[in-house]
Motif scaffolding. Structure first.
Motif, PDB file in Angstrom:
ATOM      1  N   TYR A  29      24.731  49.497 -25.869  1.00 19.07           N
ATOM      2  CA  TYR A  29      25.195  48.993 -27.156  1.00 19.07           C
ATOM      3  C   TYR A  29      23.968  48.476 -27.894  1.00 19.07           C
ATOM      4  O   TYR A  29      23.277  47.574 -27.412  1.00 19.07           O
ATOM      5  N   HIS A  47      25.940  53.066 -28.741  1.00 21.08           N
ATOM      6  CA  HIS A  47      27.013  52.509 -29.565  1.00 21.08           C
ATOM      7  C   HIS A  47      26.396  51.431 -30.455  1.00 21.08           C
ATOM      8  O   HIS A  47      25.892  50.428 -29.936  1.00 21.08           O
ATOM      9  N   LEU A  49      26.142  48.337 -32.947  1.00 19.94           N
ATOM     10  CA  LEU A  49      26.893  47.138 -33.296  1.00 19.94           C
ATOM     11  C   LEU A  49      26.140  46.359 -34.368  1.00 19.94           C
ATOM     12  O   LEU A  49      24.912  46.246 -34.308  1.00 19.94           O
ATOM     13  N   SER A  61      31.059  38.192 -32.743  1.00 17.68           N
ATOM     14  CA  SER A  61      31.815  39.397 -33.056  1.00 17.68           C
ATOM     15  C   SER A  61      31.287  40.590 -32.267  1.00 17.68           C
ATOM     16  O   SER A  61      32.059  41.400 -31.738  1.00 17.68           O
ATOM     17  N   ALA A  62      29.965  40.716 -32.184  1.00 14.47           N
ATOM     18  CA  ALA A  62      29.373  41.834 -31.451  1.00 14.47           C
ATOM     19  C   ALA A  62      29.706  41.761 -29.969  1.00 14.47           C
ATOM     20  O   ALA A  62      30.122  42.760 -29.352  1.00 14.47           O
ATOM     21  N   ALA A  64      32.189  40.319 -28.576  1.00 13.96           N
ATOM     22  CA  ALA A  64      33.627  40.535 -28.384  1.00 13.96           C
ATOM     23  C   ALA A  64      33.985  42.014 -28.328  1.00 13.96           C
ATOM     24  O   ALA A  64      35.056  42.386 -27.812  1.00 13.96           O
ATOM     25  N   GLN A  65      33.130  42.873 -28.852  1.00 13.72           N
ATOM     26  CA  GLN A  65      33.396  44.315 -28.839  1.00 13.72           C
ATOM     27  C   GLN A  65      32.949  44.996 -27.547  1.00 13.72           C
ATOM     28  O   GLN A  65      33.241  46.177 -27.332  1.00 13.72           O
ATOM     29  N   LEU A  66      32.255  44.273 -26.689  1.00 13.49           N
ATOM     30  CA  LEU A  66      31.762  44.861 -25.451  1.00 13.49           C
ATOM     31  C   LEU A  66      32.870  44.906 -24.403  1.00 13.49           C
ATOM     32  O   LEU A  66      33.535  43.899 -24.165  1.00 13.49           O
ATOM     33  N   PRO A  67      33.061  46.030 -23.724  1.00 16.26           N
ATOM     34  CA  PRO A  67      34.078  46.096 -22.668  1.00 16.26           C
ATOM     35  C   PRO A  67      33.644  45.370 -21.412  1.00 16.26           C
ATOM     36  O   PRO A  67      34.484  44.930 -20.604  1.00 16.26           O
TER      37      PRO A  67
END
Length: 226
Positions: A29, A47, A49, A61-62, A64-67
């Motif tokens: 990411y 990916h 971000l 926010s960034a 929070a998008q990580l799995p």
């Protein structure tokens, strides 16, 4: 699969680190202030971000998008505008420290919950030999001619915060890398190393196993002794 977040990943050292870790099998990411500058990272398979290390909401926010997250590379940094004492003021100092030092704290603190869930968590803070007093004060080194106060002080702080994070987080490998004098936009591409050579230490530290070192400062030749 190893999931990795790299800050400041749109160009130069960050982009080359992205390329090399993708080649090593990581899912990367690529964090950057302006995602519209991320075409090169996307072309590598990263990916992209939106992530501004000076903005807590952007960082949260960034993350929070990580799995998941196994490796964090805190690469984002600025040189600043004050190249010598005559150009230095408090605002110039604050701007560099906010990005280069406090930015690492913002991202690392936000990432800690995910890193603690990893079976092999690793943090690499990209520092610089410019933050190493022995190099700065030794004639003949690449670092000796540097007069800028904010950048040198910020990178010294990065080395110290790396040691302190490592002591606080014994289950996470936390180390600092020195890219060396690498040809980038920072120095108008005058450096004598390629970006690949400049990312050797960062990539080596980002691919450590659970038995790897922690709390250390490395360049491409290995550990720099304290």
């Amino acid at each position: 699969m190893t999931t990795t977040l790299i800050t400041g990943a749109s160009r130069s050292l960050g982009l080359e680190t992205t390329r090399r870790l993708i080649d090593a099998g990581h899912t990367v990411y690529a964090g950057m202030r302006d995602p519209s500058t991320g075409d090169a990272a996307r072309a590598l398979g990263a990916h992209v971000l939106q992530l501004d290390v000076t903005d807590t909401a952007s960082v949260e926010s960034a993350v929070a998008q990580l799995p998941a997250l196994d490796v964090l590379v805190n690469n984002a940094g600025i040189l600043g505008t004050a190249r010598d004492v005559d150009a230095l003021d408090a605002d110039a100092m604050t701007a560099v420290l906010d990005t280069n030092v406090v930015g690492i704290v913002r991202v690392t603190q936000a990432a800690l919950p995910l890193l603690r869930r990893s079976s092999n968590p690793v943090v690499v803070n990209v520092a610089s030999g410019v933050g190493w007093p022995r190099f700065l004060s030794t004639e003949g080194t690449d670092e000796f001619p540097i007069l800028a106060v904010p950048y040198a002080a910020s990178k010294a702080a990065v080395i110290t915060l790396t040691v302190q994070y490592a002591k606080n987080l014994p289950t996470i490998r936390v180390n600092a890398s020195d890219p060396g004098y690498t040809a980038t936009d920072f120095n108008r591409h005058t450096g004598h190393q390629t970006v690949t050579e400049g990312t050797d230490a960062t990539v080596a530290l980002a691919t450590l196993g659970p038995d790897g070192p922690t709390g250390e400062f490395h360049n491409r030749a290995g550990r720099i002794e304290f």
